[in-house]
Design a protein around this motif. Structure first.
Motif, short mmCIF file in Angstrom:
data_model
loop_
_atom_site.label_atom_id
_atom_site.label_comp_id
_atom_site.label_asym_id
_atom_site.label_seq_id
_atom_site.Cartn_x
_atom_site.Cartn_y
_atom_site.Cartn_z
N ARG A 53 33.00 45.09 38.16
CA ARG A 53 32.58 44.37 39.46
C ARG A 53 32.81 43.08 39.32
O ARG A 53 33.23 42.40 40.23
CB ARG A 53 31.05 44.92 39.56
N GLN A 57 34.98 40.52 41.60
CA GLN A 57 34.40 39.64 42.28
C GLN A 57 35.03 38.27 41.86
O GLN A 57 35.34 37.45 42.94
CB GLN A 57 32.94 39.31 42.01
N ARG A 59 38.02 37.67 41.29
CA ARG A 59 39.39 37.66 41.83
C ARG A 59 39.38 37.71 43.31
O ARG A 59 40.49 37.37 43.96
CB ARG A 59 40.30 38.71 41.59
N SER A 60 38.04 37.55 43.92
CA SER A 60 38.03 37.69 45.30
C SER A 60 38.45 36.14 45.86
O SER A 60 38.88 36.41 47.10
CB SER A 60 36.76 38.03 45.74
N LEU A 62 36.39 33.77 46.37
CA LEU A 62 34.94 33.62 46.60
C LEU A 62 34.39 32.67 45.49
O LEU A 62 34.80 32.90 44.30
CB LEU A 62 33.86 34.37 47.07
N ARG A 89 35.67 29.70 40.70
CA ARG A 89 36.30 29.95 41.97
C ARG A 89 37.95 30.31 41.25
O ARG A 89 38.44 29.41 40.79
CB ARG A 89 36.21 29.11 42.86
N GLU A 91 41.37 30.41 42.39
CA GLU A 91 42.42 29.74 43.31
C GLU A 91 43.56 30.65 43.61
O GLU A 91 44.33 30.68 42.61
CB GLU A 91 42.76 28.16 42.66
N LEU A 92 43.59 31.14 44.78
CA LEU A 92 44.49 31.94 45.17
C LEU A 92 46.09 31.42 45.31
O LEU A 92 46.90 32.38 44.84
CB LEU A 92 44.17 32.82 46.46
N PRO A 150 27.49 35.94 44.73
CA PRO A 150 28.81 36.01 44.96
C PRO A 150 29.50 35.22 45.64
O PRO A 150 30.51 34.95 46.12
CB PRO A 150 28.77 37.59 45.79
N PHE A 151 28.70 34.09 46.61
CA PHE A 151 29.55 33.07 47.33
C PHE A 151 28.62 31.82 47.28
O PHE A 151 27.32 32.07 47.04
CB PHE A 151 29.77 33.44 48.48
N GLN A 201 22.61 35.91 47.85
CA GLN A 201 21.66 36.74 46.97
C GLN A 201 22.16 37.27 45.81
O GLN A 201 23.34 37.44 45.73
CB GLN A 201 20.97 38.01 47.96
N ILE A 203 23.79 39.62 43.31
CA ILE A 203 24.15 41.09 43.44
C ILE A 203 24.01 41.59 41.72
O ILE A 203 24.24 42.74 41.67
CB ILE A 203 25.63 41.13 43.87
N ARG B 44 45.50 39.95 51.98
CA ARG B 44 46.01 39.79 50.56
C ARG B 44 47.45 39.58 50.63
O ARG B 44 48.18 38.85 49.92
CB ARG B 44 45.44 40.48 49.57
N LEU B 47 48.70 36.58 52.00
CA LEU B 47 48.63 35.38 51.19
C LEU B 47 49.85 35.42 50.20
O LEU B 47 50.51 34.46 50.02
CB LEU B 47 47.27 35.60 50.49
N LYS B 51 52.82 32.68 49.81
CA LYS B 51 53.42 31.90 48.52
C LYS B 51 54.64 32.15 48.40
O LYS B 51 55.50 31.51 47.86
CB LYS B 51 52.49 32.64 47.33
N PHE B 68 48.54 29.75 54.51
CA PHE B 68 47.85 30.41 53.48
C PHE B 68 46.24 30.20 53.48
O PHE B 68 45.36 31.19 53.35
CB PHE B 68 48.40 29.99 52.04
N ARG B 72 43.34 32.71 53.94
CA ARG B 72 42.40 32.66 52.81
C ARG B 72 40.75 32.54 53.22
O ARG B 72 39.97 33.18 52.69
CB ARG B 72 42.72 31.63 51.80
N THR B 76 38.10 35.05 52.98
CA THR B 76 36.68 34.73 52.29
C THR B 76 35.36 35.35 53.09
O THR B 76 34.71 35.95 52.74
CB THR B 76 36.62 33.05 52.30
N GLU B 79 35.13 38.78 53.16
CA GLU B 79 34.72 39.37 51.68
C GLU B 79 33.00 39.06 51.73
O GLU B 79 32.36 40.14 51.41
CB GLU B 79 35.24 38.56 50.47
N ILE B 80 32.77 38.26 52.26
CA ILE B 80 31.23 37.77 52.41
C ILE B 80 30.77 38.92 53.51
O ILE B 80 29.66 39.49 53.22
CB ILE B 80 31.19 36.32 53.12
N LEU B 83 30.15 42.19 51.90
CA LEU B 83 28.87 41.92 50.63
C LEU B 83 27.64 42.10 51.37
O LEU B 83 26.70 42.45 51.06
CB LEU B 83 29.08 40.80 50.07
#
Lengths: 218, 401
Positions: A53, A57, A59-60, A62, A89, A91-92, A150-151, A201, A203, B44, B47, B51, B68, B72, B76, B79-80, B83
């Protein structure tokens, strides 16, 4: 002496293990080190970073924050709390990890790590300063808690703004039949709901009970 | 606890449960769409594509980088959302559920308050009906509310008024009928000996004329005097008879306003010193009436006004108008009016303000009887000057349905 407790709302197996007090390997615990110069540091185990998990997370993309909190007692038996934070973080674009450490004195230090393996290596070897001089008693018991958030606050605020704007715009369009956004009576309530729900919060949470160890000089 | 309250609570619970279930399904779908893993996977891939494009086309790397970053940022946020989606859903559910509960609770409270009020008003309504059944007058006890109970209450009040009006009419009719019977008997008792007396007087005077030829002139004078008095007695019995033998009306539909106008024209010069004036009223004034009897009534009223004016020039105004289910007509003079001492028994027989020997006091009783026989009534209404009599008719179209 040391025990590891892992709690995770979604990972039932981990919870079960924690409840049963499953013993962790001795090396899989943090080391709280008191340096001769009076500073107190902590070296975290690799295990918090190696769970599926956490890996997902990280690799997301965030900004994942690891909030570290230690509780111990000083020479006068008063409870003392020390803390630090590690922000990671991925960096993608560059496919590397940007790591920021905010230590117990408030000093911020950033670095870039090029792979997950190096990140784990750095994590398990880099000592993090909790405080100087150390208020904790030598060889005293210390409760260490590590929480994964998570963020970041910036990402939280951005998502809140984006969602509120999207919903308000769509409801305004639906109400007026045009693209122009105008304030709706429900916007305030919606903002409150969004602000309450999209909120940072922890996780994941890790807990260890360790003792302060004497650290070899630098 | 009453069955009604239990039913209400059950209805509220079922509604809330149904709404919660429905919204849960709905919000799961909406949040699920927002945090859909396939959407995130697609982002993804996008993205990765940006690249790859930047690597294959370095001259436009800045553009691909910008795209990108846009994707992204979106990723993000997704993703939030994934969650925090469950919490967001719960918050939305909770808020909407609270709002619905508030609406239902408010509605239920309003319903219960309204129900309690309705029960109280029904009790009042029942008391009104009881009073009505006892023959007591009922005033609308439930205010001016125009709901069903309010309308029923007004109907009860209206029925009570109608019953009261009919009762008064019946009393007047019975009263006048007893007077009519008395008048008929008096007329009969007087007329029979009067005829015999007239014949005997004639025979006596004839015999006296034969015996006393020198007294012919004196006897003729005595005969004239006796016959004059007997004629007065005959006129007296005739008045009795006309009151006692008042014929029932032969009703035909007529426009009362038009009738009054015609009457004022026809009888314009019937009473020297009394000017008749017909005024325009309003609405349809069709009534079922007997024109002859009505003419007799108006003549009686006009006679009274002419005699009350005592030689001065007077004015008699006639006006008819429609008011709800009734047609009303006022006959108003500008004379000295009716003395207060006789107003209460004005329509009783033998009530008169004139000197003894100048009238029988039957005219207004006859008028009253005529109006009662028409299903209406005759009343004296207050006015600033003179006497105003009000004729009340049921409207003709109402009678015909």
């Amino acid at each position: 002496m040391a025990s590891t407790q892992v709690t995770c709302r979604s990972a039932a197996i981990a919870c079960l293990l924690a409840v049963l007090g499953a013993a962790a390997p001795r090396g899989d615990v943090p080391h709280v080190l008191a340096r001769p110069d009076g500073a107190i540091l902590i070296r975290l185990p690799a295990s918090p970073l190696t769970g599926d998990r956490v890996k997902t997370q990280l690799r997301s993309g965030l900004t994942t924050a690891f909030v570290l909190l230690t509780k111990g007692r000083d020479s006068e038996d008063h409870e003392r709390k020390l803390g630090a934070r590690v922000e990671i973080r991925y960096e993608l674009w560059d496919e590397n990890y940007i790591v920021a450490v905010i230590d117990g004195t408030g000093r911020r230090e950033s670095r870039t790590i090029d792979s997950y393996a190096h990140l784990v290596d750095w994590w398990s070897h880099a000592p993090i300063l909790l405080g100087a001089p150390s208020p904790l008693r030598q060889s005293g018991a210390v409760a260490v808690t590590l929480e994964m958030v998570p963020f970041s606050p910036e990402e939280e605020a951005d998502t809140q703004r984006w969602l509120a704007h999207s919903l308000n715009t769509s409801s305004s369009r639906a109400a007026s039949g045009q693209g122009a956004a105008s304030p709706q009576p429900s916007e305030g309530l919606l903002d409150i709901i969004i602000g309450t729900a999209i909120h940072r919060q922890a996780i994941l949470s890790f807990h260890w009970d360790v003792r302060v160890e004497a650290s070899p000089p630098k | 606890m009453k069955t009604r309250t239990i039913s209400l609570i059950l209805a509220v619970v079922v509604t809330l449960t149904g709404f919660a279930w429905f919204f849960r399904q709905l919000s799961f779908v909406s949040v699920g769409l927002a945090a859909n893993s396939e959407v995130q996977a697609a982002l993804r891939r996008s993205l990765s594509d940006q690249k790859s494009l930047a690597r294959s086309d370095p001259s436009h790397a800045a553009v691909y980088r910008q795209r990108f970053e846009e994707v992204r940022l979106l990723l993000t946020r997704m993703e939030i959302l994934s969650l925090t989606g469950r919490k967001l859903t719960s918050a939305l559910e909770g808020t909407l559920l609270a709002l619905v509960a508030l609406v239902i609770a408010s509605g239920s409270i309003i319903y219960l308050i309204e129900h309690r009020r309705r029960e109280q008003r029904l009790v009042q309504l029942r008391e009104s009906l009881m009073a009505l059944s006892r023959g007591e007058p009922v005033a609308s006890p439930l205010g001016k509310r125009r709901d069903l109970i309010g309308r029923i209450s007004l109907m009860i009040e209206s029925t009570s008024n109608a019953i009261d009006r009919d009762r008064r009419r019946m009393r007047s009719l019975e009263h006048l009928s007893s007077w009519q019977e008395a008048a008929r008997r008096h007329a009969h008792e007087i007329r029979t000996p009067l005829t015999a007396a007239r014949m005997e007087v004639a025979r006596l005077l004839s015999w006296a004329g034969q015996q006393l030829p020198a007294e012919q002139a004196a006897l003729a004078s005595a005969q004239a005097s006796i016959f004059e008095e007997l004629e007065r007695l005959r006129a007296f019995t005739t008045a009795f008879t006309s009151f006692a033998m008042l014929s029932p009306p032969r009703l035909v539909p007529l426009d009362l306003a038009r009738f009054l106008e015609d009457f004022a024209g026809t009888f314009a010069s019937a009473w020297p010193g009394l000017r008749l004036e017909s005024q325009q009223g309003g609405g349809r004034c069709e009534v079922m009436m007997d024109a002859n009897l009505m003419r007799q009534l108006l003549v009686n009223l006009a006679n009274n006004s002419a005699q009350a004016s005592d030689g001065r020039t007077g004015l008699l105004r006639l006006r008819a108008w429609r008011e709800g289910k009734q047609v009303l007509a006022d006959v108003a003079d500008d004379g000295p009016g009716i003395p207060a001492s006789v107003r209460d028994r004005l329509f009783e027989p033998y009530t008169t303000t004139r000197q003894i020997g100048e009238g029988m006091g039957l005219g207004l009783s006859i008028c009253k009887k005529i109006m009662l026989d028409h299903g209406g009534d005759l009343d004296l209404v207050s006015s600033e000057r003179g006497a105003t009599f009000r004729l009340t008719f049921p409207a003709g179209d109402e009678l015909r349905g």
